[in-house]
Design a protein around this motif. Structure first.
Motif: not given
Length: 189
Positions: A27-32, A43-55, A57-66
């Motif tokens: 899933a992609i999660s966005v805090d705008a 702005v925080a854009i994350h890509v998260w993966g789920k595998l059994k009990n594991r969560r 963080l696969l990717d992250r974008v973090h910047a000031r954006m309009d």
């Protein structure tokens, strides 16, 4: 709160490597934000993966954006991670406009407005069991790792909480059924 966060080599390092095909869900999660400022929120854009009990963080974008930059960055993340069918976007700030733009102008499906139904402290507290159990994994060696962990360690008194919001939203989203309601109250606080 403490962090409970540890890099665990989820990108193929020595500690429990995961192949992306093994993931049960991504899933992609966005805090705008409302607008780009020189000193305001990121702005925080994350890509998260789920595998059994594991969560993971696969990717992250973090910047000031309009708004325009946020939509552009999110489209790039969506193209990079086609297996992340769910896009969890906080339903405040520019969230609703981002969803509308992605759907109407770019034909992107899977966008979900996430209502903000609890305080940041309650949402953060709700993800603590995952972190305490060592189930939240960060990419070992990521150049932003120190910044990410420091934000968590400083919460709730730190200057920023964008990654915290994106993470708690992703962890909650990966737990609920696709057709279920967003209820932070369902988690034991």
């Amino acid at each position: 709160y403490g962090t409970g966060l540890r890099p665990r080599g989820c990108h193929g390092g020595t500690a429990n490597p995961v192949l992306f095909e093994q993931l049960e869900e991504m899933a992609i999660s966005v805090d705008a934000t409302f607008k780009e400022t020189m000193t305001g929120s990121f702005v925080a854009i994350h890509v998260w993966g789920k595998l059994k009990n594991r969560r993971l963080l696969l990717d992250r974008v973090h910047a000031r954006m309009d708004f325009t930059d946020t939509v552009s960055a999110l489209r790039k993340v969506i193209a990079k991670w086609p297996g992340a069918r769910r896009k969890l976007i906080e339903g405040k700030a520019n969230g609703d406009a981002i969803i509308s733009t992605l759907q109407r102008q770019h034909g992107i499906s899977g966008c979900e407005a996430v209502p903000v139904m609890a305080s940041k402290e309650k949402r953060t507290h709700a993800m603590q069991p995952y972190q305490s159990a060592g189930d939240v994994e960060l990419p070992d060696g990521a150049p932003w790792l120190g910044e990410y962990i420091a934000e968590h360690a400083a919460f709730p008194n730190g200057p920023h909480d964008d990654d915290i919001d994106a993470q708690s939203q992703a962890l909650q989203g990966l737990e609920r059924a696709r057709d279920g309601a967003w209820k932070y109250g369902d988690l034991r606080l």
